[in-house]
Scaffold this active site. Structure first.
Site, PDB file in Angstrom:
ATOM      1  N   HIS A  46     -21.587 -15.206  17.881  1.00 34.59           N
ATOM      2  CA  HIS A  46     -21.603 -16.431  18.130  1.00 34.59           C
ATOM      3  C   HIS A  46     -20.726 -17.238  17.271  1.00 34.59           C
ATOM      4  O   HIS A  46     -20.142 -16.870  16.383  1.00 34.59           O
ATOM      5  CB  HIS A  46     -22.912 -17.004  18.176  1.00 34.59           C
ATOM      6  CG  HIS A  46     -23.879 -16.919  16.946  1.00 34.59           C
ATOM      7  ND1 HIS A  46     -23.222 -17.418  15.624  1.00 34.59           N
ATOM      8  CD2 HIS A  46     -24.726 -16.029  16.422  1.00 34.59           C
ATOM      9  CE1 HIS A  46     -24.137 -17.333  14.579  1.00 34.59           C
ATOM     10  NE2 HIS A  46     -25.158 -16.244  15.052  1.00 34.59           N
ATOM     11  N   CYS A  72     -26.778 -11.868  12.758  1.00 36.46           N
ATOM     12  CA  CYS A  72     -25.771 -11.878  13.973  1.00 36.46           C
ATOM     13  C   CYS A  72     -24.486 -11.880  13.316  1.00 36.46           C
ATOM     14  O   CYS A  72     -24.300 -11.525  12.188  1.00 36.46           O
ATOM     15  CB  CYS A  72     -25.941 -13.264  14.590  1.00 36.46           C
ATOM     16  SG  CYS A  72     -27.516 -13.648  15.476  1.00 36.46           S
TER      17      CYS A  72
END
Length: 164
Positions: free
Chosen positions: A123, A139
């Site tokens: 992301h 992440c």
């Protein structure tokens, strides 16, 4: 006229983005056949076969060393996964989902009486963490401009290999 389910699922994110007013990039180059991310080097490659099409530096989970094992451990998974979803309305600009946990990850966590966690994505980066190192909950974070390219270039079901 019939629309098969896979084509609909692949087109749905673009339709959602169009409804949200966000203009997504398009990509017409060679197909990205895999993603390789090297945690220690903080370098991710989008590959066509064995040729790197693009490379990106990235940030990791707040505990960057080691394979993610349990929910909340702050580690980024290591192993073989696929891109299994995309979010054009992500809190982190745009995101593509990584299929963690797999069966092996779930079994390991359950054997230790814990949950494996989930919601692992590639992301973008909100402005309040720009310049910080290893701030995610597990992440892989790139700049917002880079995630726009990645979102356009990478299809669902693309293999993702995350190495130490």
């Amino acid at each position: 006229m019939t629309i098969d389910r896979r084509k609909f699922l692949l087109a749905a994110p673009a339709l959602l983005a169009a409804c949200s007013g966000r203009q997504l990039l398009s990509y017409n180059g060679p197909k990205v056949t895999s993603i390789m991310a090297f945690k220690q080097q903080r370098k991710m490659y989008l590959l066509h076969g064995n040729k790197a099409l693009k490379s990106y530096p990235f940030q990791l989970g707040f505990t960057p060393v080691g394979h993610k094992q349990f929910e909340g451990d702050g580690k980024t998974p290591e192993g073989t996964y696929i891109i299994d979803r995309r979010n054009p309305n992500s809190s982190y600009h745009l995101s593509v989902g990584i299929s963690y946990p797999n069966d092996r990850d779930r079994a390991f966590a359950e054997a230790h009486g814990k949950r494996p966690g989930g919601d692992i994505f590639i992301h973008g980066t909100p402005s309040d963490v720009l310049g910080k190192k290893d701030w995610t909950a597990g992440c892989i974070a790139v700049t917002n401009e880079e995630v726009e390219e990645i979102y356009a270039m990478v299809g669902d079901y693309t293999p993702v290999f995350v190495k130490a």
